[in-house]
Design a protein around this motif. Structure first.
Motif, PDB file in Angstrom:
ATOM      1  N   HIS A   7      11.585   3.472  18.028  1.00  0.00           N
ATOM      2  CA  HIS A   7      10.583   4.005  18.450  1.00  0.00           C
ATOM      3  C   HIS A   7       9.204   3.350  18.046  1.00  0.00           C
ATOM      4  O   HIS A   7       9.203   3.476  16.906  1.00  0.00           O
ATOM      5  CB  HIS A   7      10.432   5.680  18.714  1.00  0.00           C
TER       6      HIS A   7
ATOM      7  N   THR B 108      23.180   5.798  18.040  1.00  0.00           N
ATOM      8  CA  THR B 108      23.501   6.354  19.579  1.00  0.00           C
ATOM      9  C   THR B 108      24.371   5.515  20.236  1.00  0.00           C
ATOM     10  O   THR B 108      23.762   4.109  20.048  1.00  0.00           O
ATOM     11  CB  THR B 108      22.145   6.550  20.508  1.00  0.00           C
TER      12      THR B 108
ATOM     13  N   GLN C 179      15.094   3.209  28.778  1.00  0.00           N
ATOM     14  CA  GLN C 179      16.624   3.593  28.357  1.00  0.00           C
ATOM     15  C   GLN C 179      16.826   4.299  27.234  1.00  0.00           C
ATOM     16  O   GLN C 179      17.984   4.609  26.876  1.00  0.00           O
ATOM     17  CB  GLN C 179      17.418   2.367  28.347  1.00  0.00           C
ATOM     18  N   THR C 180      15.707   4.689  26.540  1.00  0.00           N
ATOM     19  CA  THR C 180      15.931   5.232  25.001  1.00  0.00           C
ATOM     20  C   THR C 180      15.151   6.418  24.876  1.00  0.00           C
ATOM     21  O   THR C 180      14.272   6.998  25.468  1.00  0.00           O
ATOM     22  CB  THR C 180      15.418   4.249  24.053  1.00  0.00           C
ATOM     23  N   THR C 181      15.389   7.123  23.803  1.00  0.00           N
ATOM     24  CA  THR C 181      14.687   8.498  23.604  1.00  0.00           C
ATOM     25  C   THR C 181      14.097   7.894  21.948  1.00  0.00           C
ATOM     26  O   THR C 181      14.166   6.830  21.485  1.00  0.00           O
ATOM     27  CB  THR C 181      15.700   9.534  23.016  1.00  0.00           C
ATOM     28  N   THR C 182      13.010   8.863  21.728  1.00  0.00           N
ATOM     29  CA  THR C 182      12.133   8.657  20.525  1.00  0.00           C
ATOM     30  C   THR C 182      13.251   8.356  19.200  1.00  0.00           C
ATOM     31  O   THR C 182      12.597   7.913  18.274  1.00  0.00           O
ATOM     32  CB  THR C 182      11.262   9.368  20.190  1.00  0.00           C
ATOM     33  N   GLN C 183      14.445   9.162  19.144  1.00  0.00           N
ATOM     34  CA  GLN C 183      15.194   9.023  18.001  1.00  0.00           C
ATOM     35  C   GLN C 183      16.098   7.888  17.918  1.00  0.00           C
ATOM     36  O   GLN C 183      16.691   7.740  16.806  1.00  0.00           O
ATOM     37  CB  GLN C 183      16.313  10.458  18.308  1.00  0.00           C
ATOM     38  N   ASP C 184      16.413   7.155  19.043  1.00  0.00           N
ATOM     39  CA  ASP C 184      17.334   5.869  19.004  1.00  0.00           C
ATOM     40  C   ASP C 184      16.843   5.005  17.909  1.00  0.00           C
ATOM     41  O   ASP C 184      15.823   4.631  18.045  1.00  0.00           O
ATOM     42  CB  ASP C 184      17.496   5.289  20.424  1.00  0.00           C
TER      43      ASP C 184
END
Lengths: 252, 252
Positions: A193, A11, A212-217
């Motif tokens: 994550h 990402t 700042q992140t999602t679990t997919q990053d």
């Protein structure tokens, strides 16, 4: 010795935190800095022959969140070539309709390859000669842009020929992948994550990546020396080549 | 229509004043901007796909006095190719161990040259195709970097072949000279002793160059439309090519 920083992510991600850590080390590495950000096929490329501690350009990079999937940065302590803009890493060329970016830490001795094709050095460093030779040999090995796997196999044949001439810690990217070659000092880190708070080694600065992140990053960071105190950095073995795509290493 | 700015000087000179004038016109030309500064053989190259009115990079260029002998800047209103970093002028390539920088204003229709050599476009614009073709043909015409005079004669043969496809106002530099080709809208100005106060056309800003210069300084400025109110700008004739070295035009 110069210091390298590379980032590869699935990402678009900014490197303000890591670059701040790198720039802190610029007191000793005062002979310029550079950083290149891929955005799709496009490229932003900043170089300055002033120290990353004092350059207005470095200030911009620390505070303007440029989101990128592939970043290569370098702070320089000159070994070969005078301190000037044309000797400042990373270097940039175009091959097969893609930009390529290269930075090197180390010193190649008696390295004067025959450069007979379309890639010539503009400055005087061993590093730019090595990059031009790599581009020339890649262009000879493939008629058009090959797969990441094929490129990695070709690089695995070419890089030992450079490493033989001295110290060759290297970062290379074409915006699709980040290739990293360890010779003496190079480390990598895989962030994914669950993200947490991390602290810079050289400066009293921390960031909570969870916010700042999602679990997919997924993010891979490569640096000469570990930049943070509380993360599991892995040292490259001498002569080890790794390729990162989407924030994770691919088998070569 | 995009807007071009070029500068060639016999003493490293900043373009903060002229770039501020150009950026004022970016309301209408909002699809990115770019600027390249030669410093000796080295190059700083800034591109942003945000408007020059709002980009933090443009702010840096307006306030950080980067001194250069050759500058090419461009603000873009997209005609061909999407708004993205890889379509943002100026474009950069390396030939004969020198960087080359190119920016174009206009539109080339049905221009799909055969690109069989080492220069391939990364983006989708007619402009980058034209630049790659120019580099390819220059590389074919000369074995190594020729004199400015020889290069100018070769360009005088090549550029009409591009102009035939549409509008081709162009700036090109390799750090030694600035070539400018007028097709529909291009003007130049020679600034030399005695210097005086000048005023931007588009903004309430003036500068007294007498305070910043010596009697020896010479600067040539090229722009799509005159940038200042009180100076003798000269319009290019359709198809006219000029080359500036050390702040003055050379005969071609």
């Amino acid at each position: 010795m110069c210091q390298l920083l590379g980032m590869n992510a699935n990402t678009p991600t900014d490197v303000m935190f890591s670059f701040t850590g790198l720039a802190t080390r610029a007191e000793e590495h005062k002979d310029g800095f550079g950083i290149a950000f891929f955005e799709g096929h496009g490229l932003r490329h900043f170089v300055d022959h002033h120290s990353a501690r004092h350059s207005p350009l470095a200030e911009l990079v620390k505070h303007y969140p440029i989101k990128s999937g592939n970043v290569i940065a370098h702070i320089r302590k000159a070994t070969q070539g005078q301190v000037s803009l044309e000797n400042t890493h990373p270097f940039q060329r175009e091959l097969w309709g893609r930009y390529w970016v290269f930075a090197h830490n180390g010193n190649l001795v008696d390295f004067h390859p025959r450069l007979h094709a379309a890639f010539r050095p503009v400055g005087q460093t061993d590093s730019e000669r090595a990059f031009c030779w790599l581009m020339q040999e890649l262009a000879k090995a493939h008629a058009a842009v090959p797969s990441i796997e094929e490129l990695s196999r070709t690089l695995a044949e070419l890089l030992p020929q450079l490493n033989r001439h001295g110290t060759f810690n290297m970062l290379l990217s074409n915006g699709q992948a980040l290739w990293a070659h360890g010779s003496t000092h190079l480390h990598y880190l895989l962030r994914k994550h669950p993200f947490g708070a991390v602290h810079l080694k050289d400066e009293d600065l921390s960031v909570d990546f969870a916010a700042q992140t999602t679990t997919q990053d997924r993010v891979a960071v490569v640096a000469t020396e570990p930049l943070t105190r509380d993360e599991p950095w892995v040292a490259f073995a001498p002569g080890e080549l790794k390729v990162f795509v989407g924030g994770a290493p691919l088998p070569i």
